[in-house]
Write a protein that holds these residues in place. Structure first.
Motif: not given
Length: 473
Positions: A294, A284, A459, A450-451, A292, A454, A288-289
């Protein structure tokens, strides 16, 4: 003592199929069955050791007539256990689905209806192949391209330092080899423990006691005290793969270990000290996480004191010929067969192909070619059948690149469309655009839902709900 049977996981939402296949293979395998992606993922996380084989139906709920959940499950299972051999079973026997399943890491694709006897022979054949990773090659990683030379140079600089290293790279690119070989086996810690934990392979509720250990009575089932990975790693190396999957509420506890070495077993107040070196890996983009919300920025900066990027196969040029030679010899030796060769036109195709599934896909292609063409010269058309290499790529429709940030251009495209069409059904048109973007996002994400969510800025639940609406009357 009886020899343990290989463990076979069968995932199919049709209970008649899973039960009948389970019965057919029960004498040769310990069989587990599952009916959905989420159930299969949970089941595998609870196993003490991973399955040897998985037979996965593409058409899983909530969309039984589409392959998206099956594609996503392939990625999930390989994220949990990268060496798991997956065979795909599908009623949708078109070449495109077969190619894409293999790109994601499946070893083989079988169309329904299937003959259990032929399937059993395929299982035996797949299990016969011993295809070691590239860390048994001189220098650990195979390749002489500039990206590989740059990677080796960085690893040589960081190997014996005590600081954490973050390994970035696409799925199937060999991040685990970098951790085990360069950042442990070739360092002063080589005689100390090397422990690897895939953060995606453990249920989030069990990840904390797995990492830090627990006291007797800390939770239901904790009948005795148990050390965790930090304690068992001692002063060796602890490799945390898929670090992007670490739950947000557990991240401060990992940060504490990185800052001062301190941690506590679950259910204890006694502070313990870890001297293990922490290596992490992710496919990942953790930046970017962070944006966001996360992944904690302070944890990211502690983990990425040094960062290395494992290049994808498409960036390593002629290295794919070296990888071909390496795996071809090992595969042939494991089944006591003569290696295949590539005809000149097939070799050109091999060099042109981008290997979106990276080394894992390359290795699986060689397994199939060895099984089918041992001792033979493989022609271009025979090789093409194994690659996710469509004959042609349709051009996008006019206006396909427009987005909401360009209202004037979008308005002009709509005007031209209405002029050509005379009239249209607005709901149908909007649904078509939405569906096109969703399918494109899933394709670009290699089936990782999930990707894909995003990429679309929604979601995953919303994504599934919108996809389910396609099948509603």
């Amino acid at each position: 003592m009886p020899v343990a049977k290989p463990l076979l996981l069968i995932v199919d939402d049709d209970s008649l199929i899973s039960e009948s296949l389970g019965f057919a293979f029960a004498q040769e395998y310990d069989v587990l069955t599952s009916h959905s992606r989420s159930h299969a993922r949970s089941l595998v996380r609870q196993l003490r050791s991973p399955p040897h084989l998985a037979l996965v139906d593409l058409g899983l709920p909530p969309l039984p007539h589409r392959p998206d959940e099956g594609f996503a499950l392939i990625g999930d299972l390989l994220a949990l256990h990268p060496d798991l051999k997956i065979i795909v079973l599908s009623g949708q026997s078109d070449d495109e689905n077969a190619r894409h399943a293999r790109t994601l890491g499946a070893v083989e694709f079988v169309a329904k209806p299937c003959d259990p006897a032929q399937l059993a022979e395929l299982f035996r054949q797949v299990l016969r192949f011993d295809t070691p990773a590239t860390d048994d090659a001189p220098g650990g990683l195979i390749g002489e391209s500039l990206p590989m030379q740059r990677l080796r140079l960085q690893l040589g600089q960081y190997a014996d330092l005590a600081y954490p290293v973050l390994i970035e790279g696409e799925s199937g690119s060999g991040k685990d080899i970098v951790a085990s070989h360069y950042l442990h086996r070739l360092t002063e810690r080589r005689d100390k423990p090397f422990l690897a934990l895939n953060c995606a392979a453990i249920s989030p509720t069990l990840l904390e006691p797995t990492l830090f250990g627990y006291a007797k009575g800390a939770f239901t089932g904790a009948h005795t005290a148990k050390a965790g990975y930090f304690e068992d790693a001692d002063s060796g190396t602890l490799f945390l793969d898929e670090i992007g999957e670490l739950p947000l509420d557990l991240q401060p506890k990992l940060l504490r270990v990185l800052e001062n070495g301190e941690y506590q077993r679950v259910g204890e107040t006694q502070t313990r000290i870890s001297t293990a070196r922490i290596i992490t890996a992710t496919n990942r983009d953790l930046r970017q996480e962070m944006k966001a919300g996360r992944f904690r920025p302070d944890l990211y900066h502690r983990l990425s004191v040094f960062t290395v990027a494992v290049p994808p196969v498409r960036e390593t040029g002629l290295d794919r010929l070296l990888l071909l030679e390496h795996f071809r010899k090992h595969c042939a030796a494991s089944v006591r067969a003569e290696p295949f060769t590539l005809a000149p036109d097939a070799q050109s195709l091999w060099l042109d192909y981008t290997f979106p599934g990276n080394v894992r896909e390359l290795r699986n292609i060689i397994i199939r070619l060895t099984a089918r063409y041992a001792g033979q010269a493989v022609a271009a058309e025979q090789l093409r059948a194994e690659l996710d290499y469509p004959d042609s790529t349709p051009l996008p429709p006019a206006g396909a690149g427009l987005d909401a940030a360009q209202p004037d251009e979008v308005r002009q495209a709509a005007r031209q469309h209405l002029q050509r069409a005379g009239h249209l059904n607005l709901d149908t048109t909007l649904e078509l655009w939405q569906r096109s973007y969703i399918e494109a996002a899933i394709d670009l994400s290699n089936g990782n839902m999930s990707e894909a969510a995003r990429r679309l800025g929604i979601n995953r639940t919303t994504l599934y709900n919108r996809m389910e609406s396609w099948n509603r009357p």
